[in-house]
Design an enzyme around this catalytic site. Structure first.
Site, PDB file in Angstrom:
ATOM      1  CD1 TRP A 311     -33.760 -16.211 -11.537  1.00  0.00           C
ATOM      2  CD2 TRP A 311     -32.046 -17.390 -11.895  1.00  0.00           C
ATOM      3  NE1 TRP A 311     -33.461 -16.091 -12.676  1.00  0.00           N
ATOM      4  CE2 TRP A 311     -32.530 -17.035 -13.106  1.00  0.00           C
ATOM      5  CE3 TRP A 311     -31.047 -18.404 -11.712  1.00  0.00           C
ATOM      6  CZ2 TRP A 311     -31.561 -17.224 -14.289  1.00  0.00           C
ATOM      7  CZ3 TRP A 311     -30.232 -18.840 -12.691  1.00  0.00           C
ATOM      8  CH2 TRP A 311     -30.546 -18.296 -14.038  1.00  0.00           C
ATOM      9  CG  HIS A 312     -30.549 -22.021 -10.026  1.00  0.00           C
ATOM     10  ND1 HIS A 312     -29.847 -21.201  -9.270  1.00  0.00           N
ATOM     11  CD2 HIS A 312     -29.906 -22.311 -11.311  1.00  0.00           C
ATOM     12  CE1 HIS A 312     -28.820 -20.920  -9.957  1.00  0.00           C
ATOM     13  NE2 HIS A 312     -28.745 -21.488 -11.222  1.00  0.00           N
ATOM     14  N   GLY A 313     -34.981 -22.796  -9.115  1.00  0.00           N
ATOM     15  CA  GLY A 313     -36.379 -23.482  -9.038  1.00  0.00           C
ATOM     16  C   GLY A 313     -37.143 -23.627  -7.945  1.00  0.00           C
TER      17      GLY A 313
END
Length: 474
Positions: A311-313
């Site tokens: 989700w973060h990257g």
């Protein structure tokens, strides 16, 4: 529109002032005005990105109306899955096409705040489906989707706590306590971002660009990013919470002195609290949680943190970062209460060391760069190239100090770095946080108000050259 700009401060003053004045006579018109203001804020980030978010909001609106009605459970389930799939597919297309295809195909741009928007819409669908949140007449889903304090970088809003506040008498009728807390949050958050996060960012960028050529320099780079990320994101959340309080809304607390934790498990109860809550309730529990045995629980933990990393990257570095945190929590579960026999100082040191090392993968452009920095941290030489690390740090302040303290020019780098890291450590390790004070209604004393006003003024004067918030990229 960047939070750390005069344009944003003017926007907040205009929207807040207008809504509060209109609310005295026609509350519905004030809410409509706020919704229009939120839409304008999102439009300022770009029309095409806004249209993508509008499509997602329309899908959620249609799904909510369908789910709220009395329909067969299998049809409700199908509708919920279809709407959730839409949001997940849109997020995947924009953020992960390049990663999955190895760069062969890529959209090339991502709507601002898409990751936070997606999780918030999924939370809405989940709570309507489970009847935890029952839509009421007048609930404005557009306001929920585009609420300007939180739309770009959170915190992730739970519908079951957001809408009751919008229906309450306090909405757009803030008390003096709300106003004081709101102004305090905006001032503290701005100071965190401009004076601390971006200053640490200068050192960190210098380190990653070649200045971290020795073990001490590598450790300063690693610790600097640990500080930068905290002040950047918590600063954003303080500003967001402050803006919301001026409107009579209390946003959920997202940070609670996380670097004072005594374990990685406790760290995640204090860091990005709304993300942790969302993943627990919308991923971990539906997967079975710990109800299906220890082995299944450990697998679920790994899956949750794998999702958190992705989700973060889109990159292997984020995947490794997520898996490291998942493995650390599994290890703590396996050890159980045996870790409590260790001295608290040692438990804190182990947690803080782990978090620092894991952040290396979060910041690194690729795995090779992460391993290279870690290798330097443990096997590099003993030199400390402070001039290279501190290049560009506090340029205006440095120029003034050079005039006032010409005899100390050779020691300015030591002074600036020492003050920066000392101030950063003091703030993150302080027992109370701004978010906690706002939550409990603790008003700052006269001395703190004076210091806060000075820091806020310093930050406003330093707006030029300030970078965007890190989490706005996610």
């Amino acid at each position: 529109m960047s939070f750390q700009s005069l344009d944003f401060l003017a926007f907040v003053a205009a929207v807040t002032g207008g809504c509060l004045l209109v609310a005295r006579r026609t509350p519905w018109a004030a809410k409509l005005l706020l919704t229009v203001g939120c839409i304008g804020f999102c439009l300022d980030a770009g029309l095409r990105g806004f249209l993508v978010l509008c499509c997602g909001a329309a899908v959620s609106l249609a799904a909510v109306k369908y789910l709220a009605a009395d329909r067969p459970q299998n049809r409700r389930r199908a509708a919920m899955i279809a709407a959730a799939a839409w949001h997940i597919v849109v997020l995947a297309v924009f953020k992960y096409t390049g990663f999955v295809t190895g760069g062969a195909a890529s959209v090339g741009w991502v709507p601002l705040g898409l990751s936070f928007f997606t999780f918030q819409q999924l939370w809405l669908l989940k709570e309507v489906y489970t009847r935890e949140y029952v839509p009421q007449p007048g609930d404005d889903l557009l306001l929920y989707a585009f609420f300007f304090p939180s739309v770009t970088s959170g915190p992730i809003l739970r519908p079951g706590t957001f809408f009751p506040q919008v229906r309450s008498e306090r909405f757009l009728r803030p008390t003096w306590e709300d106003a004081a807390a709101g102004i305090c949050g905006i001032c503290v958050g701005t100071a965190k971002k401009v004076l601390l996060a971006d200053a640490f960012g200068v050192v960190v960028n210098n380190g990653w660009n070649g200045a971290a050529a020795s073990a001490p320099a590598a450790w300063l780079t690693i610790l600097g990013y640990t500080m930068q990320l905290y002040f950047d994101f918590s600063g954003y959340c303080d500003i967001a919470a402050g803006c919301a309080r001026l409107l009579g809304i209390r946003l959920p607390m997202n940070f609670d002195s996380p670097y004072r934790s005594l374990s990685v498990t406790e760290f995640w109860k204090r860091w990005h609290i709304t993300l942790t809550t969302f993943l627990r309730e919308c991923v971990y529990f539906p997967l079975g949680g710990s109800r299906k045995g220890a082995a299944r629980a450990y697998l679920n933990i790994l899956l949750v943190f794998l999702i958190s990393g992705i989700w973060h990257g889109a990159g292997w570095t984020f995947i490794v970062w997520g898996l490291l945190h998942g493995l650390a929590q599994i290890a703590e579960r396996l050890l159980g209460k045996r870790t409590e026999r260790l001295p608290k100082v040692l438990r804190w040191a182990l947690m803080f060391l782990f978090v620092n090392l894991a952040w290396v993968f979060f910041r690194a452009p690729d795995l090779a760069s992460a391993w290279a920095l870690l290798k330097t941290a443990f096997t590099g030489g003993s030199g400390l190239p402070l001039p290279a690390l501190a290049a560009g740090l506090f340029p205006k302040e440095r120029a003034a100090l050079q005039l006032l303290l010409s005899d100390m020019e050779s020691n300015l780098n030591v002074l600036l770095v020492s003050v920066l890291y000392g101030a950063g450590a003091a703030v993150v390790l302080y027992p109370r946080s701004t978010a906690r004070d706002m939550e409990e209604g603790r008003c700052p004393g006269i001395l703190r108000c004076v210091l806060l006003a000075a820091a806020a003024a310093w930050a406003v004067l330093s707006f030029t050259g300030v970078t965007t918030f890190i989490y706005s990229n996610f």
